[in-house]
Scaffold this active site. Structure first.
Site: not given
Ligand SMILES: NC(=O)c1ccc[n+]([C@@H]2O[C@H](COP(=O)([O-])OP(=O)(O)OC[C@H]3O[C@@H](n4cnc5c(N)ncnc54)[C@H](O)[C@@H]3O)[C@@H](O)[C@H]2O)c1
Length: 285
Positions: A150, A170
């Site tokens: 991120s 995080y």
């Molecule tokens: N959305 C943003 O703004 C953003 C920005 C930068 C990075 N990210 C990163 O992108 C990645 C994907 O996130 P997203 O944006 O799709 O959000 P999201 O919350 O929609 O998806 C994350 C998924 O991970 C699953 N998850 C959480 N903990 C888990 C565990 N212990 N074991 C298995 N699965 C688990 C959740 O149930 C969910 O389906 C993450 O690593 C997040 O940190 C997101």
């Protein structure tokens, strides 16, 4: 003919958001998918995590493309669960080519060390290391691993001044992914296995679209709405947008697993609409 015909991808956090988008994008290029997700809540996370219905939707979308998918409930914090899930997929597909360590949480509001910091680092760092660890014995020359970091982890100050231990956990976990990628890719390179990371900015998923993040972007308001937050969201990007879409990250992920990037390894890619150009990088990055 797809770019990934006959290949198999292991994707964590695949029930929704970026993980589902990656699964569908890779399937549309011919890959079969091994999908895992937690499908339970983690107490320190202030927004609902994915449900069994979400994972079923990913299955439906991948199968609609004519590809196979093995979808398993597993927690990335538990290496034995990940291994069992991967073994199920290997039993059906017989090989592993790509690994997307995408699952993540943002335990933003949690002020406790035992909740926010521990959960954040357990899922966002240990979960990534576990995903790679269980996959390595099955990877052959030509395989590609993509980790999700991120930009929140790359900016100077985010592990010091975020104001809550969940947010700091995080950011530190995501920052460590940057260094892990450079360090470990060099070890994998002689085996012709590649390792890269993608670092998205604000992305239009549940992790961003929730009340605690709205409050973080609009501390001037007691109960900010999505509309209130969207006025502030563009501050993180240089291009005039509030956030990117999951498919914008999938575009890069597809490139990084395909042979189009066959000599690209050890790289940390930002999908941030220029956001990091406006701010200092964290020390050492
Ligand atoms: N959305 C943003 O703004 C953003 C920005 C930068 C990075 N990210 C990163 O992108 C990645 C994907 O996130 P997203 O944006 O799709 O959000 P999201 O919350 O929609 O998806 C994350 C998924 O991970 C699953 N998850 C959480 N903990 C888990 C565990 N212990 N074991 C298995 N699965 C688990 C959740 O149930 C969910 O389906 C993450 O690593 C997040 O940190 C997101």
């Amino acid at each position: 003919m797809g770019k990934l015909d006959g290949r198999v991808a292991f994707i964590t956090g695949a029930a929704r958001g970026q993980g589902r988008s990656h699964a569908v994008r890779l399937a549309s290029e011919g890959a079969d998918i091994i999908a895992v997700d937690l499908l339970e809540q983690i107490e320190s996370v202030p927004y609902p995590l994915a449900t069994p219905e979400d994972l079923a939707q990913t299955v439906k979308e991948v199968e609609a493309l004519g590809r196979g998918i093995v979808a398993v409930k597993a927690d990335v914090r538990e290496r034995s669960q990940l291994k069992a899930a991967l073994d199920q997929g290997l039993e059906r597909f017989g090989r592993l080519d790509f690994v997307l360590a995408n699952a993540g949480i943002c335990p933003w509001k949690d002020l406790t060390l035992a909740g926010g910091f521990v959960d954040g680092t357990d899922v966002d760092l240990i979960g990534v290391l576990n995903t790679v660890a269980v996959s390595l014995p099955h990877l052959k020359a030509g395989a590609s691993i993509v980790l999700t970091g991120s930009t929140a982890g790359l900016m100077k100050g985010t592990t010091e001044v975020l104001g809550n231990t969940g947010g700091v956990g995080y950011a530190w976990a995501k920052r460590t992914i940057f260094q892990y990628t450079e360090t470990f890719a060099l070890q994998l390179a002689p085996h012709s296995v590649r390792l890269n990371a993608v670092h998205p900015t604000n992305t239009n998923t549940h992790l961003l679209q929730n009340q605690e993040i709205y409050k973080a972007f609009r501390p001037d308001l007691e109960n900010p709405t999505r509309e209130d937050a969207e006025i502030a969201f563009p501050a993180l990007q240089a291009m005039p947008i509030p956030y990117i879409e999951p498919s914008d990250v999938s575009d890069l992920v597809l490139f990084l697993v395909s042979d189009d990037s066959k000599y690209i390894t050890g790289q940390n890619f930002r999908v941030d609409a220029g956001g990091m150009l406006k701010t200092d990088a964290a020390p050492g990055l």
